[in-house]
Design a protein around this motif. Structure first.
Motif, mmCIF file in Angstrom:
data_model
loop_
_atom_site.group_PDB
_atom_site.id
_atom_site.type_symbol
_atom_site.label_atom_id
_atom_site.label_comp_id
_atom_site.label_asym_id
_atom_site.label_seq_id
_atom_site.Cartn_x
_atom_site.Cartn_y
_atom_site.Cartn_z
ATOM 1 N N CYS A 52 72.484 -26.028 113.530
ATOM 2 C CA CYS A 52 71.292 -25.605 114.277
ATOM 3 C C CYS A 52 70.023 -25.814 113.463
ATOM 4 C CB CYS A 52 71.417 -24.141 114.691
ATOM 5 S SG CYS A 52 72.682 -23.847 115.942
ATOM 6 N N LEU A 53 70.079 -25.513 112.174
ATOM 7 C CA LEU A 53 68.927 -25.722 111.307
ATOM 8 C C LEU A 53 68.603 -27.213 111.202
ATOM 9 C CD1 LEU A 53 66.823 -24.398 109.510
ATOM 10 C CD2 LEU A 53 68.460 -24.444 107.640
ATOM 11 N N ALA A 54 69.645 -28.038 111.109
ATOM 12 C CA ALA A 54 69.426 -29.493 111.061
ATOM 13 C C ALA A 54 68.765 -29.980 112.347
ATOM 14 C CB ALA A 54 70.756 -30.219 110.828
ATOM 15 N N LEU A 55 69.190 -29.449 113.496
ATOM 16 C CA LEU A 55 68.572 -29.832 114.770
ATOM 17 C C LEU A 55 67.106 -29.400 114.820
ATOM 18 C CD1 LEU A 55 71.488 -29.037 117.245
ATOM 19 C CD2 LEU A 55 70.658 -31.292 116.550
ATOM 20 N N LEU A 56 66.797 -28.211 114.300
ATOM 21 C CA LEU A 56 65.406 -27.756 114.231
ATOM 22 C C LEU A 56 64.570 -28.678 113.344
ATOM 23 C CD1 LEU A 56 65.641 -23.871 113.921
ATOM 24 C CD2 LEU A 56 64.458 -25.157 115.700
ATOM 25 N N ILE A 57 65.156 -29.099 112.233
ATOM 26 C CA ILE A 57 64.445 -30.004 111.318
ATOM 27 C C ILE A 57 64.162 -31.335 111.994
ATOM 28 C CG2 ILE A 57 64.693 -31.349 109.178
ATOM 29 C CD1 ILE A 57 66.203 -28.850 108.044
ATOM 30 N N VAL A 58 65.157 -31.872 112.705
ATOM 31 C CA VAL A 58 64.958 -33.145 113.421
ATOM 32 C C VAL A 58 63.882 -32.983 114.489
ATOM 33 C CG1 VAL A 58 66.057 -34.801 114.979
ATOM 34 C CG2 VAL A 58 67.256 -34.051 112.915
ATOM 35 N N ILE A 62 67.797 -27.926 100.937
ATOM 36 C CA ILE A 62 66.523 -27.653 101.589
ATOM 37 C C ILE A 62 65.357 -28.172 100.751
ATOM 38 C CG2 ILE A 62 65.913 -25.330 100.804
ATOM 39 C CD1 ILE A 62 66.100 -26.500 104.450
ATOM 40 N N THR A 63 65.523 -28.214 99.429
ATOM 41 C CA THR A 63 64.500 -28.808 98.571
ATOM 42 C C THR A 63 64.409 -30.306 98.838
ATOM 43 O OG1 THR A 63 64.766 -27.120 96.876
ATOM 44 C CG2 THR A 63 63.785 -29.212 96.178
ATOM 45 N N ALA A 64 65.564 -30.955 98.949
ATOM 46 C CA ALA A 64 65.577 -32.393 99.271
ATOM 47 C C ALA A 64 64.925 -32.650 100.620
ATOM 48 C CB ALA A 64 67.005 -32.915 99.252
ATOM 49 N N GLU A 65 65.184 -31.780 101.592
ATOM 50 C CA GLU A 65 64.584 -31.944 102.918
ATOM 51 C C GLU A 65 63.073 -31.791 102.846
ATOM 52 O OE1 GLU A 65 62.707 -31.144 106.503
ATOM 53 O OE2 GLU A 65 63.006 -29.525 105.076
ATOM 54 N N GLU A 66 62.603 -30.809 102.104
ATOM 55 C CA GLU A 66 61.160 -30.583 102.004
ATOM 56 C C GLU A 66 60.473 -31.744 101.287
ATOM 57 O OE1 GLU A 66 57.745 -28.703 102.936
ATOM 58 O OE2 GLU A 66 59.684 -27.845 103.455
ATOM 59 N N VAL A 67 61.073 -32.239 100.221
ATOM 60 C CA VAL A 67 60.499 -33.366 99.476
ATOM 61 C C VAL A 67 60.489 -34.632 100.339
ATOM 62 C CG1 VAL A 67 60.874 -34.898 97.489
ATOM 63 C CG2 VAL A 67 61.033 -32.420 97.206
ATOM 64 N N SER A 68 61.498 -34.793 101.187
ATOM 65 C CA SER A 68 61.566 -35.978 102.048
ATOM 66 C C SER A 68 60.404 -36.056 103.026
ATOM 67 C CB SER A 68 62.885 -36.008 102.825
ATOM 68 O OG SER A 68 62.881 -35.059 103.877
ATOM 69 N N HIS A 103 55.074 -37.235 110.876
ATOM 70 C CA HIS A 103 54.701 -35.988 111.546
ATOM 71 C C HIS A 103 54.854 -34.748 110.660
ATOM 72 C CE1 HIS A 103 54.326 -38.048 115.334
ATOM 73 N NE2 HIS A 103 55.516 -38.585 115.156
ATOM 74 N N ARG A 104 55.249 -34.923 109.423
ATOM 75 C CA ARG A 104 55.502 -33.779 108.547
ATOM 76 C C ARG A 104 54.709 -33.916 107.265
ATOM 77 N NH1 ARG A 104 60.485 -31.291 109.448
ATOM 78 N NH2 ARG A 104 59.479 -29.549 108.427
ATOM 79 N N THR A 105 54.459 -32.800 106.607
ATOM 80 C CA THR A 105 53.777 -32.817 105.313
ATOM 81 C C THR A 105 54.506 -31.888 104.351
ATOM 82 O OG1 THR A 105 52.298 -31.064 106.042
ATOM 83 C CG2 THR A 105 51.488 -33.312 106.252
ATOM 84 N N PHE A 106 54.629 -32.333 103.125
ATOM 85 C CA PHE A 106 55.234 -31.514 102.084
ATOM 86 C C PHE A 106 54.349 -30.302 101.823
ATOM 87 C CE2 PHE A 106 55.324 -30.252 97.635
ATOM 88 C CZ PHE A 106 56.665 -29.946 97.480
ATOM 89 N N SER A 107 54.976 -29.161 101.573
ATOM 90 C CA SER A 107 54.214 -27.940 101.323
ATOM 91 C C SER A 107 54.906 -27.110 100.251
ATOM 92 C CB SER A 107 54.104 -27.128 102.619
ATOM 93 O OG SER A 107 53.675 -25.821 102.358
ATOM 94 N N TRP A 108 54.141 -26.806 99.182
ATOM 95 C CA TRP A 108 54.673 -25.921 98.155
ATOM 96 C C TRP A 108 54.929 -24.533 98.740
ATOM 97 C CZ3 TRP A 108 56.816 -27.505 93.927
ATOM 98 C CH2 TRP A 108 56.417 -28.711 93.345
ATOM 99 N N ALA A 109 54.108 -24.102 99.680
ATOM 100 C CA ALA A 109 54.292 -22.777 100.297
ATOM 101 C C ALA A 109 55.605 -22.725 101.079
ATOM 102 C CB ALA A 109 53.107 -22.458 101.204
ATOM 103 N N ASP A 110 55.928 -23.812 101.812
ATOM 104 C CA ASP A 110 57.203 -23.861 102.535
ATOM 105 C C ASP A 110 58.374 -23.831 101.558
ATOM 106 O OD1 ASP A 110 55.809 -24.005 104.901
ATOM 107 O OD2 ASP A 110 56.267 -26.121 105.284
#
Length: 141
Positions: free
Chosen positions: A16-22, A82-88, A94-101
């Motif tokens: 479900c989390l992967a689907l939300l990320i997509v 999740i770190t790899a996902e955020e860095v990607s 449509h996405r931006t890396f965020s240190w806060a996230d």
């Protein structure tokens, strides 16, 4: 030892989390801040923390010892993924890396570790007390 029920719950939650990320990658979701202030950070904390909690409960005896630290393998795995996902997000339109996230993600992982440790210890105490009571009852009869 693998706890099958928690492993299944962790797998479903991860899917479900992967689907939300997509969906977020393709800009199919409204901004969480439009729903509530700091909603995005709260979502990161709760979703990632929830996944880490389930992963830790699925593999309660999997702990990596680093000096005096006991790191739960479920938390390490979720944190790294999740770190790899955020860095990607550096490479997604449509996405931006965020240190806060990333910080909210890791705070969720740490909170999940603390809760999981407490639940696992409690389960062990209850199991041990039950075993002692059963042994005492057996010796009396």
């Amino acid at each position: 030892m693998l706890n099958t029920a928690y492993a299944l719950a962790a797998g479903i939650t991860g899917l479900c989390l992967a689907l939300l990320i997509v969906a977020a990658d393709y800009a199919l979701l409204p901004p969480a801040e439009s729903i509530m202030p700091l909603g995005d950070k709260a979502a990161h904390f709760v979703l990632v923390g929830g996944l880490a909690l389930l992963a830790n409960l699925a593999w309660p005896s999997r702990v990596l010892r680093v000096g005096v630290l006991r790191l739960m393998v479920g938390s390490i795995a979720v944190g790294l993924l999740i770190t790899a996902e955020e860095v990607s997000q550096h490479w997604l339109v449509h996405r931006t890396f965020s240190w806060a996230d990333l910080t909210a993600n890791w705070l969720g992982v740490v909170a999940a570790s603390l809760v999981a440790e407490r639940l696992i210890r409690r389960r062990c105490r209850i199991k041990n007390a039950s075993s002692r009571a059963q042994a005492a009852a057996t010796t009396r009869s």
